[in-house]
Design an enzyme around this catalytic site. Structure first.
Site, short mmCIF file in Angstrom:
data_model
loop_
_atom_site.label_atom_id
_atom_site.label_comp_id
_atom_site.label_asym_id
_atom_site.label_seq_id
_atom_site.Cartn_x
_atom_site.Cartn_y
_atom_site.Cartn_z
N CYS A 173 -81.27 -19.04 30.87
CA CYS A 173 -82.23 -17.96 31.13
C CYS A 173 -83.23 -17.78 30.00
O CYS A 173 -84.24 -17.09 30.18
CB CYS A 173 -81.49 -16.65 31.38
SG CYS A 173 -80.25 -16.81 32.65
N HIS A 216 -85.57 -10.25 30.64
CA HIS A 216 -84.87 -11.12 31.59
C HIS A 216 -84.15 -10.22 32.61
O HIS A 216 -83.57 -9.20 32.25
CB HIS A 216 -83.87 -12.00 30.84
CG HIS A 216 -82.97 -12.77 31.75
ND1 HIS A 216 -83.46 -13.49 32.82
CD2 HIS A 216 -81.62 -12.92 31.77
CE1 HIS A 216 -82.44 -14.04 33.45
NE2 HIS A 216 -81.31 -13.72 32.84
N ASN A 221 -80.95 -12.43 39.68
CA ASN A 221 -81.19 -13.17 38.45
C ASN A 221 -81.66 -14.59 38.79
O ASN A 221 -80.92 -15.36 39.39
CB ASN A 221 -79.86 -13.21 37.67
CG ASN A 221 -79.96 -13.96 36.35
OD1 ASN A 221 -80.96 -14.62 36.07
ND2 ASN A 221 -78.92 -13.87 35.54
N1 ACO Z 1 -67.99 -6.98 44.81
C1 ACO Z 1 -66.98 -6.11 44.70
N2 ACO Z 1 -66.15 -6.09 43.65
C2 ACO Z 1 -66.37 -6.99 42.66
C3 ACO Z 1 -67.41 -7.93 42.74
C4 ACO Z 1 -68.24 -7.91 43.87
N3 ACO Z 1 -69.28 -8.74 44.05
N4 ACO Z 1 -67.39 -8.69 41.63
C5 ACO Z 1 -66.36 -8.25 40.89
N5 ACO Z 1 -65.74 -7.23 41.52
C6 ACO Z 1 -64.59 -6.45 41.08
C7 ACO Z 1 -63.71 -7.21 40.10
O1 ACO Z 1 -62.80 -8.06 40.78
C8 ACO Z 1 -63.03 -6.09 39.39
O2 ACO Z 1 -61.97 -5.63 40.18
P1 ACO Z 1 -60.55 -5.18 39.52
O3 ACO Z 1 -60.89 -4.02 38.63
O4 ACO Z 1 -59.73 -4.83 40.71
O5 ACO Z 1 -60.09 -6.38 38.76
C9 ACO Z 1 -64.09 -4.99 39.33
O6 ACO Z 1 -65.03 -5.33 40.35
C10 ACO Z 1 -64.78 -4.86 38.01
O7 ACO Z 1 -65.17 -6.17 37.59
P2 ACO Z 1 -65.96 -6.40 36.24
O8 ACO Z 1 -66.20 -7.86 36.04
O9 ACO Z 1 -65.28 -5.64 35.12
O10 ACO Z 1 -67.31 -5.68 36.60
P3 ACO Z 1 -68.50 -5.32 35.65
O11 ACO Z 1 -68.79 -3.89 35.76
O12 ACO Z 1 -68.35 -5.91 34.29
O13 ACO Z 1 -69.72 -6.09 36.34
C11 ACO Z 1 -71.04 -8.08 36.16
C12 ACO Z 1 -69.67 -7.50 36.50
C13 ACO Z 1 -72.05 -7.48 37.10
C14 ACO Z 1 -70.98 -9.59 36.38
C15 ACO Z 1 -71.39 -7.73 34.70
O14 ACO Z 1 -70.33 -8.07 33.84
C16 ACO Z 1 -72.62 -8.45 34.23
O15 ACO Z 1 -73.72 -8.21 34.71
N6 ACO Z 1 -72.52 -9.34 33.21
C17 ACO Z 1 -73.62 -10.04 32.68
C18 ACO Z 1 -73.86 -11.21 33.53
C19 ACO Z 1 -75.17 -11.88 33.24
O16 ACO Z 1 -76.10 -11.30 32.75
N7 ACO Z 1 -75.19 -13.16 33.58
C20 ACO Z 1 -76.35 -13.91 33.58
C21 ACO Z 1 -76.60 -14.60 32.31
S1 ACO Z 1 -78.03 -15.50 32.49
C22 ACO Z 1 -77.81 -17.19 32.66
O17 ACO Z 1 -77.84 -17.92 31.72
C23 ACO Z 1 -77.64 -17.78 34.07
#
Ligand code: ACO
Length: 328
Positions: free
Chosen positions: A114, A253, A283
């Site tokens: 990214c 980003h 994204n």
């Molecule tokens: N729908 C419903 N529930 C979900 C989903 C979904 N799509 N995805 C995860 N969950 C659940 C998980 O299983 C978890 O359940 P549990 O508590 O029963 O185990 C719960 O939701 C919480 O999961 P977390 O991973 O802790 O959720 P979080 O609030 O951290 O959000 C997210 C996850 C959105 C991925 C966040 O961590 C994030 O945005 N991280 C940064 C990611 C990013 O920016 N990536 C791109 C980098 S750029 C590149 O180089 C491509």
């Protein structure tokens, strides 16, 4: 005499197919409410079966060229930032060179996830300011739908396809006032596509285990992003010998609304000074900053003379930040 590099044209392209959160609800255990509250995303664009990264990249490039004062023969370098090239060989940049007819340009791809667009912008600035090349076409283009595992709800909901482009050339006023890039390979496992390269070759084993798709440690990337987005923005502002009060607009980003809002808060910028389009596109990795820049310009949110912070982070881990004084 010293010359200054800046942006003289921007353009973008996103595919027509829209995938909404409710479409995803039908194929995986997720909900519109979870996706919106945890990420800010409502929908994303996905390529048709006939489209690949170079197709979107070429359309964005032609838009940027027609929005600038140069023509295609004036381009002497093409850099395509992508982690989803059409194929490992040839480079997507060479395919774009042929598609748009930029016969005078050298062409290569750059992989910094990214942060790719901001890595490419740094390279372009150096080549223009050293007078080796005059008009450099930068493209951030991704077909992330080709590497998403729709059985993994924690990543499948996040990504979309698209392409953005900018022309970097000599400018009389403004330009790229500062630019910073960084990398930390100790975070290489936080975000990866394990197979398809020389370590785990494409084959039955990699396909069976879905190793051609994105694996992400979301929480680790989240913490890293929140810290880096504001820290690196401040560094770029200081490097440009400016202060926070001088900044007119932030183009971050587009990964997660919570990351963007926390960075804006740390920088003391109000909502209307921050561009957000992840609601519509999700994204798009290296395409996210140039698409946002093109839209912000077309919507009249940035204008000549404005001082804009561009900031991004991504797999690698990598990051980049820049202060650009808008020249068009
Ligand atoms: N729908 C419903 N529930 C979900 C989903 C979904 N799509 N995805 C995860 N969950 C659940 C998980 O299983 C978890 O359940 P549990 O508590 O029963 O185990 C719960 O939701 C919480 O999961 P977390 O991973 O802790 O959720 P979080 O609030 O951290 O959000 C997210 C996850 C959105 C991925 C966040 O961590 C994030 O945005 N991280 C940064 C990611 C990013 O920016 N990536 C791109 C980098 S750029 C590149 O180089 C491509």
């Amino acid at each position: 005499m010293d010359i200054k590099a800046g942006i003289i044209g921007v353009g973008s392209y996103v595919p027509k197919n829209v995938i909404t959160n409710s479409d995803l609800e039908k194929i995986m255990d997720t909900s519109d409410e979870w996706i919106k509250t945890r990420t800010g995303i409502s929908e994303r664009r996905i390529v048709s079966e006939l489209e690949a990264t170079s197709d979107m990249a070429s359309k964005a490039a032609l838009n940027a060229i027609s929005n600038s004062k140069i023509n295609v023969n004036d381009i002497d370098m093409i850099i395509v930032a992508t982690v989803t090239p059409d194929s490992p060989l040839p480079s997507t940049a060479c395919i774009v060179q042929e598609k748009i007819g930029a016969t005078n340009a050298i062409a290569f791809d750059l992989a910094a996830a990214c942060s790719g667009f901001l890595y490419a912008m740094n390279i372009a600035k150096r080549f223009v300011e050293s007078k080796m090349y005059n008009n450099i076409l930068l493209i951030g283009a991704e077909t992330l739908s080709s590497v998403v595992n729709y059985d993994d709800r924690s990543t499948a909901v996040l990504f979309g396809d698209g392409a953005g482009a900018a022309i970097i050339s000599k400018v009389e006023e403004g330009g790229i006032l500062s630019i910073i890039n960084g990398a930390d390979g100790t975070g290489k496992d936080y975000l990866k596509i394990p197979a398809g390269g020389s370590r785990i070759k494409a084959g039955e084993y990699s396909i069976k285990n879905k190793l051609h798709s994105i694996k992400m440690s979301g929480n680790d990337v989240f913490k890293f992003a929140v810290r880096k987005m504001s820290e690196e923005s401040v560094k770029a502002i200081e490097k440009a010998k400016l202060s926070l009060e001088d900044i007119d607009f932030l183009i971050p980003h587009q990964a997660n609304i919570r990351i963007i809002e926390s960075s804006a808060k740390r920088l003391g910028l109000k909502k209307d000074k921050v561009y957000v389009n992840l609601t519509r596109y999700g994204n798009m990795s290296s395409a996210s900053i140039p698409v946002a820049m093109d839209e912000a310009f077309r919507e009249g949110k940035i204008k000549k003379g404005d001082k804009i912070v561009l900031v991004g982070f991504g797999g690698g881990l990598t990051w980049g930040s820049s202060v650009v004084q808008w020249s068009i």
